[in-house]
Design a protein around this motif. Structure first.
Motif, PDB file in Angstrom:
ATOM      1  N   LEU A 120      -7.315   8.878   0.727  1.00  0.00           N
ATOM      2  CA  LEU A 120      -6.101   8.573   1.485  1.00  0.00           C
ATOM      3  C   LEU A 120      -5.856   7.068   1.554  1.00  0.00           C
ATOM      4  O   LEU A 120      -4.729   6.593   1.352  1.00  0.00           O
ATOM      5  N   LEU A 121      -6.925   6.308   1.823  1.00  0.00           N
ATOM      6  CA  LEU A 121      -6.793   4.849   1.876  1.00  0.00           C
ATOM      7  C   LEU A 121      -6.393   4.285   0.516  1.00  0.00           C
ATOM      8  O   LEU A 121      -5.559   3.380   0.419  1.00  0.00           O
ATOM      9  N   ALA A 122      -7.001   4.847  -0.558  1.00  0.00           N
ATOM     10  CA  ALA A 122      -6.662   4.376  -1.903  1.00  0.00           C
ATOM     11  C   ALA A 122      -5.202   4.695  -2.230  1.00  0.00           C
ATOM     12  O   ALA A 122      -4.485   3.877  -2.824  1.00  0.00           O
ATOM     13  N   GLY A 123      -4.767   5.897  -1.820  1.00  0.00           N
ATOM     14  CA  GLY A 123      -3.376   6.260  -2.066  1.00  0.00           C
ATOM     15  C   GLY A 123      -2.421   5.373  -1.289  1.00  0.00           C
ATOM     16  O   GLY A 123      -1.364   4.964  -1.802  1.00  0.00           O
ATOM     17  N   THR A 124      -2.776   5.053  -0.045  1.00  0.00           N
ATOM     18  CA  THR A 124      -1.934   4.164   0.768  1.00  0.00           C
ATOM     19  C   THR A 124      -1.845   2.776   0.139  1.00  0.00           C
ATOM     20  O   THR A 124      -0.776   2.157   0.097  1.00  0.00           O
ATOM     21  N   GLU A 125      -2.977   2.280  -0.358  1.00  0.00           N
ATOM     22  CA  GLU A 125      -2.992   0.973  -1.011  1.00  0.00           C
ATOM     23  C   GLU A 125      -2.125   0.990  -2.264  1.00  0.00           C
ATOM     24  O   GLU A 125      -1.397   0.028  -2.552  1.00  0.00           O
ATOM     25  N   THR A 126      -2.222   2.106  -3.023  1.00  0.00           N
ATOM     26  CA  THR A 126      -1.378   2.229  -4.217  1.00  0.00           C
ATOM     27  C   THR A 126       0.100   2.221  -3.846  1.00  0.00           C
ATOM     28  O   THR A 126       0.929   1.586  -4.510  1.00  0.00           O
ATOM     29  N   LEU A 127       0.433   2.919  -2.756  1.00  0.00           N
ATOM     30  CA  LEU A 127       1.824   2.947  -2.280  1.00  0.00           C
ATOM     31  C   LEU A 127       2.280   1.556  -1.856  1.00  0.00           C
ATOM     32  O   LEU A 127       3.390   1.124  -2.195  1.00  0.00           O
ATOM     33  N   ASN A 128       1.431   0.848  -1.131  1.00  0.00           N
ATOM     34  CA  ASN A 128       1.791  -0.511  -0.711  1.00  0.00           C
ATOM     35  C   ASN A 128       1.953  -1.444  -1.907  1.00  0.00           C
ATOM     36  O   ASN A 128       2.850  -2.293  -1.940  1.00  0.00           O
ATOM     37  N   ASP A 129       1.059  -1.253  -2.902  1.00  0.00           N
ATOM     38  CA  ASP A 129       1.165  -2.078  -4.106  1.00  0.00           C
ATOM     39  C   ASP A 129       2.473  -1.802  -4.846  1.00  0.00           C
ATOM     40  O   ASP A 129       3.128  -2.717  -5.341  1.00  0.00           O
TER      41      ASP A 129
ATOM     42  N   ARG B 121       5.512  -4.395  -5.669  1.00  0.00           N
ATOM     43  CA  ARG B 121       6.075  -4.602  -7.001  1.00  0.00           C
ATOM     44  C   ARG B 121       7.588  -4.413  -6.998  1.00  0.00           C
ATOM     45  O   ARG B 121       8.330  -5.154  -7.643  1.00  0.00           O
ATOM     46  N   ILE B 122       8.043  -3.395  -6.251  1.00  0.00           N
ATOM     47  CA  ILE B 122       9.487  -3.175  -6.157  1.00  0.00           C
ATOM     48  C   ILE B 122      10.168  -4.370  -5.496  1.00  0.00           C
ATOM     49  O   ILE B 122      11.222  -4.839  -5.936  1.00  0.00           O
ATOM     50  N   ALA B 123       9.546  -4.883  -4.412  1.00  0.00           N
ATOM     51  CA  ALA B 123      10.114  -6.052  -3.736  1.00  0.00           C
ATOM     52  C   ALA B 123      10.146  -7.261  -4.676  1.00  0.00           C
ATOM     53  O   ALA B 123      11.119  -8.026  -4.708  1.00  0.00           O
ATOM     54  N   GLY B 124       9.069  -7.427  -5.465  1.00  0.00           N
ATOM     55  CA  GLY B 124       9.033  -8.535  -6.418  1.00  0.00           C
ATOM     56  C   GLY B 124      10.103  -8.399  -7.487  1.00  0.00           C
ATOM     57  O   GLY B 124      10.755  -9.370  -7.864  1.00  0.00           O
ATOM     58  N   SER B 125      10.278  -7.169  -7.974  1.00  0.00           N
ATOM     59  CA  SER B 125      11.308  -6.937  -8.992  1.00  0.00           C
ATOM     60  C   SER B 125      12.700  -7.195  -8.438  1.00  0.00           C
ATOM     61  O   SER B 125      13.559  -7.782  -9.101  1.00  0.00           O
ATOM     62  N   THR B 126      12.920  -6.761  -7.190  1.00  0.00           N
ATOM     63  CA  THR B 126      14.226  -7.008  -6.561  1.00  0.00           C
ATOM     64  C   THR B 126      14.477  -8.495  -6.394  1.00  0.00           C
ATOM     65  O   THR B 126      15.581  -8.997  -6.658  1.00  0.00           O
TER      66      THR B 126
END
Length: 227
Positions: free
Chosen positions: A129-138, A142-147
């Protein structure tokens, strides 16, 4: 087909509105109730349409540069509205992507079986769950950086367009200055030609006077010496 900047702006804006309506239908209309793979496919389609809408907004910025200032104000308002709609659906799409990813993550966690005899089962689920949350945050970062990169590129493109427009105005001013200089040169050339003609006339008159005086002197000498 009318190829004026205003007509092209209208045509591109119509395409933009068509795409925005399609996006709105998928995010806020009937597509909102879709689940599972259908929802994911709809969100992927939205991403493609958002890219197309972004390209059209960039084209609108190009076309608006050629619209005369006297009628430009309503077009600026329409361009700002298009940008606002695009940013609205970009944000909504980003939020829905995050919700979908979180739903998948939590669904997988809830559907997973845990062996009560395994002392590491709960820890393993928590780690996933923690790994999945980190992946989601990452992914969100990336989306924020692309925007942010897209916005910087858009601003840079607008700066280039303004620079090109300034250079075009400078070229036009230089051309007008050269045309004015040509007019002055033509006038000066006419004046010089007139002065040259006047000089030739004066030279002919002076030559005639010189010949007259020479003949007069010779005549006087003839009458004085011969007679």
């Amino acid at each position: 087909m009318d190829q004026t900047p205003a007509a092209l702006f209208d045509a591109f804006e119509q395409d933009f509105r068509h795409i925005i309506n399609s996006i709105s239908e998928k995010l806020e209309g009937s597509g909102k109730n879709q689940l599972g793979e259908q929802r994911k496919a709809a969100l992927r389609k939205v991403e493609i349409e958002l890219d197309e809408a972004d390209d059209i907004v960039s084209q609108l910025e190009v076309e608006i540069q050629g619209i005369p200032q006297s009628v430009k104000l309503p077009y600026n308002t329409r361009l700002k509205q298009a940008k606002a709609d695009l940013n609205k659906y970009k944000k909504l799409s980003k939020d829905l992507h995050s919700q979908a990813a979180r739903s998948d993550l939590l669904g997988g966690f809830k559907s997973g079986t845990s062996n009560s005899d395994d002392p590491y089962g709960e820890r393993s689920d928590r780690t996933r769950l923690l790994a999945g949350t980190e992946t989601l945050n990452d992914g969100s970062r990336r989306i924020a950086g692309s925007t942010s990169l897209a916005l910087e590129t858009e601003n840079h493109g607008a700066d280039i367009l303004r620079t090109l427009r300034g250079q075009r105005e400078q070229i036009e001013n230089s051309r007008n200055t050269l045309e004015t200089a040509d007019t002055h040169i033509d006038r000066a050339s006419g004046t010089i030609k007139g002065m040259i003609r006047q000089m030739y006339k004066q030279r002919i008159i002076l030559s005639g006077l010189g010949v007259f005086f020479v003949v007069l002197v010779l005549t006087i000498l003839y009458f004085k010496l011969v007679r």
